[in-house]
Design a protein around this motif. Sequence first.
Motif, PDB file in Angstrom:
ATOM      1  N   LEU A  43     -20.026  -3.867 -38.570  1.00 52.07           N
ATOM      2  CA  LEU A  43     -21.325  -4.021 -39.226  1.00 52.07           C
ATOM      3  C   LEU A  43     -21.140  -4.096 -40.738  1.00 52.07           C
ATOM      4  N   PHE A  90     -29.177  -5.232 -37.399  1.00 56.28           N
ATOM      5  CA  PHE A  90     -29.556  -3.879 -37.029  1.00 56.28           C
ATOM      6  C   PHE A  90     -30.223  -3.189 -38.213  1.00 56.28           C
ATOM      7  N   PHE A 107     -29.774   3.813 -35.173  1.00 55.87           N
ATOM      8  CA  PHE A 107     -29.903   2.374 -35.201  1.00 55.87           C
ATOM      9  C   PHE A 107     -31.046   1.907 -34.314  1.00 55.87           C
ATOM     10  N   GLY A 108     -31.679   0.806 -34.740  1.00 51.55           N
ATOM     11  CA  GLY A 108     -32.583   0.093 -33.849  1.00 51.55           C
ATOM     12  C   GLY A 108     -31.781  -0.692 -32.826  1.00 51.55           C
ATOM     13  N   GLU A 109     -32.471  -1.383 -31.917  1.00 45.54           N
ATOM     14  CA  GLU A 109     -31.781  -2.043 -30.814  1.00 45.54           C
ATOM     15  C   GLU A 109     -31.258  -3.426 -31.164  1.00 45.54           C
ATOM     16  N   TRP A 112     -31.396 -10.489 -32.413  1.00 41.65           N
ATOM     17  CA  TRP A 112     -30.437 -11.594 -32.294  1.00 41.65           C
ATOM     18  C   TRP A 112     -31.048 -12.819 -32.937  1.00 41.65           C
TER      19      TRP A 112
ATOM     20  N   LEU B  34     -16.458   8.435 -38.512  1.00 40.16           N
ATOM     21  CA  LEU B  34     -17.444   8.495 -37.434  1.00 40.16           C
ATOM     22  C   LEU B  34     -17.073   7.525 -36.321  1.00 40.16           C
ATOM     23  N   TYR B  36     -18.732   5.516 -32.893  1.00 39.27           N
ATOM     24  CA  TYR B  36     -19.953   5.104 -32.210  1.00 39.27           C
ATOM     25  C   TYR B  36     -19.593   4.344 -30.948  1.00 39.27           C
ATOM     26  N   GLN B  38     -21.138   1.344 -28.574  1.00 39.33           N
ATOM     27  CA  GLN B  38     -22.155   0.302 -28.599  1.00 39.33           C
ATOM     28  C   GLN B  38     -22.147  -0.446 -27.272  1.00 39.33           C
ATOM     29  N   LYS B  41     -26.807  -2.865 -26.867  1.00 31.57           N
ATOM     30  CA  LYS B  41     -27.823  -2.736 -27.918  1.00 31.57           C
ATOM     31  C   LYS B  41     -27.291  -1.958 -29.129  1.00 31.57           C
ATOM     32  N   ALA B  42     -27.995  -0.907 -29.516  1.00 30.09           N
ATOM     33  CA  ALA B  42     -27.679  -0.208 -30.754  1.00 30.09           C
ATOM     34  C   ALA B  42     -26.467   0.699 -30.592  1.00 30.09           C
ATOM     35  N   PRO B  43     -25.651   0.830 -31.642  1.00 30.83           N
ATOM     36  CA  PRO B  43     -24.581   1.836 -31.618  1.00 30.83           C
ATOM     37  C   PRO B  43     -25.174   3.234 -31.485  1.00 30.83           C
ATOM     38  N   PHE B  45     -24.207   7.399 -31.680  1.00 30.33           N
ATOM     39  CA  PHE B  45     -23.262   8.294 -32.335  1.00 30.33           C
ATOM     40  C   PHE B  45     -22.459   9.092 -31.316  1.00 30.33           C
ATOM     41  N   MET B  48     -18.374  12.901 -35.497  1.00 34.92           N
ATOM     42  CA  MET B  48     -18.071  12.827 -36.915  1.00 34.92           C
ATOM     43  C   MET B  48     -16.923  13.800 -37.185  1.00 34.92           C
ATOM     44  N   LEU B  88     -16.909   1.628 -31.979  1.00 34.26           N
ATOM     45  CA  LEU B  88     -16.813   1.374 -33.417  1.00 34.26           C
ATOM     46  C   LEU B  88     -16.410   2.643 -34.139  1.00 34.26           C
ATOM     47  N   LEU B 101     -20.945   3.468 -45.634  1.00 32.83           N
ATOM     48  CA  LEU B 101     -20.268   3.386 -44.345  1.00 32.83           C
ATOM     49  C   LEU B 101     -19.526   2.059 -44.261  1.00 32.83           C
ATOM     50  N   PHE B 103     -17.379  -0.143 -41.546  1.00 31.24           N
ATOM     51  CA  PHE B 103     -17.100  -0.209 -40.113  1.00 31.24           C
ATOM     52  C   PHE B 103     -15.829  -1.001 -39.829  1.00 31.24           C
TER      53      PHE B 103
END
Lengths: 116, 113
Positions: A43, A90, A107-109, A112, B34, B36, B38, B41-43, B45, B48, B88, B101, B103
């Motif tokens: 990201l 995101f 995070f949001g989903e 795309w 950190l 994650y 995934q 959809k969203a990563p 957590f 840490m 991630l 952050l 990644f």
Amino acid sequence: NAGVTQTPKFRILKIGQSMTLQCTQDMNHNYMYWYRQDPGMGLKLIYYSVGAGITDKGEVPNGYNVSRSTTEDFPLRLELAAPSQTSVYFCASSYGPTGATGNTIYFGEGSWLTVV
Amino acid sequence: EDKVVQSPLSLVVHEGDTVTLNCSYEVTNFRSLLWYKQEKKAPTFLFMLTSSGIEKKSGRLSSILDKKELFSILNITATQTGDSAVYLCASFAGGTSYGKLTFGQGTILTVHP
């Protein structure tokens, strides 16, 4: 629990069009972020905000704009869409700086976006 | 420029196998690492890590940080198909108002039945 909500989930844009990705969070977080994720890549931060009325550029801000008029909302605007902006976007939020103890980032989903 | 590199980029295993995912970093003003998970959809957590040598554990997942050698590993034992995801890692650096952050590219883990 809603958390971080992004819309739309999917969108196809033509080159040169503009659009806004909406993001809202209901956790009363001060910090909000927009990231993009390209295939096989991590990201990358586009823009961030540390509170209402305060925004700043991240690593890859070109071609994007943001605003933060309320604590809850952090829309991302794409002006003059280009194929290079095809990505997954995101939105995220945290109470304090990301990664600091106790300040988990949520995070949001994802949205795309394809630019053709 | 801060850099986080993960290896392998992809991994295919069978249920019951143990996997080790690697994350190395070169980060100015490093504070924490950190992990994650995934799924489509969203990563979400996982861990840490701020101190070297102290293992964090959650069920079949565990992770450890080596601040001298600048790397972290994520272990998953007795893998299940539900572990299939992109993992991630990200470094958190101080010195900014928002907490930077960075990644890695992610490791795609596929677990077959």
